[in-house]
Design a protein around this motif. Sequence first.
Motif, PDB file in Angstrom:
ATOM      1  N   CYS A   1       0.844  -1.202   0.000  1.00 38.45           N
ATOM      2  CA  CYS A   1       0.000   0.000   0.000  1.00 38.45           C
ATOM      3  C   CYS A   1       0.875   1.247   0.000  1.00 38.45           C
ATOM      4  N   GLY A   2       0.290   2.379  -0.398  1.00 39.96           N
ATOM      5  CA  GLY A   2       0.964   3.667  -0.340  1.00 39.96           C
ATOM      6  C   GLY A   2       0.080   4.661   0.398  1.00 39.96           C
TER       7      GLY A   2
ATOM      8  N   MET B   1      -4.036   2.784  -2.298  1.00 39.87           N
ATOM      9  CA  MET B   1      -3.341   4.068  -2.336  1.00 39.87           C
ATOM     10  C   MET B   1      -4.246   5.138  -1.732  1.00 39.87           C
TER      11      MET B   1
ATOM     12  N   GLN C   1      -8.247   3.232  -4.604  1.00 39.67           N
ATOM     13  CA  GLN C   1      -7.526   4.497  -4.656  1.00 39.67           C
ATOM     14  C   GLN C   1      -8.415   5.585  -4.059  1.00 39.67           C
TER      15      GLN C   1
END
Length: 354
Positions: free
Chosen positions: A266-267, A285, A303
């Motif tokens: 993950c970011g 994300m 996202q």
Amino acid sequence: MEQNCFFPPHQGIRLGDLANRIGAELSDAAGADRLIHGVAPVYRAKPGDVCYMLSRKNRDELQDCHASAIICDKAISSIVPDNIPVLLTPKPHTAFALAGALLHETAMRPSYITSERGVAAGAFVDPTARLEAGVEVEPTAVIGAGAEIGSGTRVAAGAVIGPNVRIGRDCTISAGASILCALVGNNVIIHPGARIGQDGFGYAPGPKGGMIKIVQVGRVIIQDHVEIGANTTIDRGTMDDTVIGEGTKIDNLVQIGHNVRIGRYCGIVSQVGIAGSTKIGDGVMIGGGTGVNGHITIGDGVQIAAMSGVASDVPPGERYGGIPARPMRDFLRDIAEMAMRASERQKKKGGKDE
């Protein structure tokens, strides 16, 4: 720009070798023996530098570009001057990241604070702590009772490793970070000032209108290849564990509450706040400044746009944005409608003034 004393240039990599290492095709074999020493943006690149382009909007910057090579997609390579070799790749951003890691290896993780190696005389390591060979502990760092640290790990000045904490191999624990009640995997980077394993924010109503603290007896589990930014905080679980999945990258100034479970790769960008007991899938994300409600589930591959407020579950693969967060198509439609109404109101106001 003057010579950068923090990240000096590489001794040199042949352009042909660099192309092979990053999986790019060199457009002109005649330039294969050029030496590449560093990276630079297009507008100020000089001989010995490599830079990259993602779109034609950088065309004007090429007038002042003296780079030894430019990484870009074949679709925009025609705008590069003939005297600059091109490294062709469909993924220029990725290729540039690989090139940067080769040319500036010391910039890939926080550097040493002092020149001492091994366990410094000014560090405190409890006699019951167990350190494998090759662990480095800088002055003023503290290693608590029963802690275990694997070989190749560096603990920087002023860091605190609490009792019974376990840290794997080849990790970097930066200056001023604190790690308590945690199990940390291999090749983890923790940046300066990060706080990991302190108790979470949990209270019950008191008998006279105050609040009674709820005990927090869980742990923090950080899997391999995780990176945690400066001044980020990760609370330990209440009774279960707070978990950060393998390969996840967390920016500076992120708050992760107790019992949160974040998946693999993950970011999470700066100033995100994730409330307790939220479950986040793999490959998610989350844009900067987003708030995520507690006790919800965010599916794999989601996202979330920056500055969003996520109040309820998000199905896998969706793109959400806004406050409250909703499917991106709905969010963009709402924004367009609000802009149209604002324009209509302005027109009516202008007509009255006339």
